[in-house]
Design a protein around this motif. Sequence first.
Motif: not given
Length: 227
Positions: A165-191
């Motif tokens: 998900a990190a690489r597909y959406h933000f071209k980064t690794s899971a270890s380097k996701l920012s607070t904003r990127q993490a929040a966007l991924l989290a709230v997208s989980l239901p759909n």
Amino acid sequence: MLRERSLWQRLVMAILIFLALPYFLILVYALPFMRPVSTLMLADLVALQGYDRQWVSIDDISPNVVRSVMMSEDGQFCFHGGVDWKQMSGVIEGTLQGDTTRGASTIPMQTAKNLFLWNGRFFVRKILEIPLAMTADFVWSKRRMMEIYLNVAEWGPGIYGIEAAARYHFKTSASKLSTRQAALLAVSLPNPIERVASKPGRGTQRLATLNERRARASGGYVGCVLD
């Protein structure tokens, strides 16, 4: 008569094996080197579609992700035994009164569904899901539960796990996701098909902003994974 009885016995045995297999796999998946796959991944393979998933250890996942996902999906994750009965009773009461309520699925329940069951709102699935979630929560540590969940969750068509998900959406690794990127991924989980983390609409952005505030204030709520 004997042939018919034999067929019934085989059918009963097959059902029993089907029901018991997930509990055996829960024990197997407790081993740290096991890398479970979800039923959706298996469905993609059967359909010859393939999928993208790179397993990562919980130690290689940004704490921003843990905080954001927990605050979005299951704020009581560290304190319940697989099922948040208080929230569940509220949902049941609201449903009986005819109210429209959000689901009461915890991270263990979602993990059990992803690994062993199917999507959709089915009463039978929920009956199977609850004891599986409670068993997994008893057998696995909270860190192992979170590790498995973040590595099997769907974040787009054929995109499974936080690293993909990190690489597909933000071209980064899971270890380097920012607070904003993490929040966007989290709230997208239901759909994750309609809520695209890398192309958020106004509603998704508002949810992500709220999630960031909650994640910053999470404190002891995430201690079972991050401490």
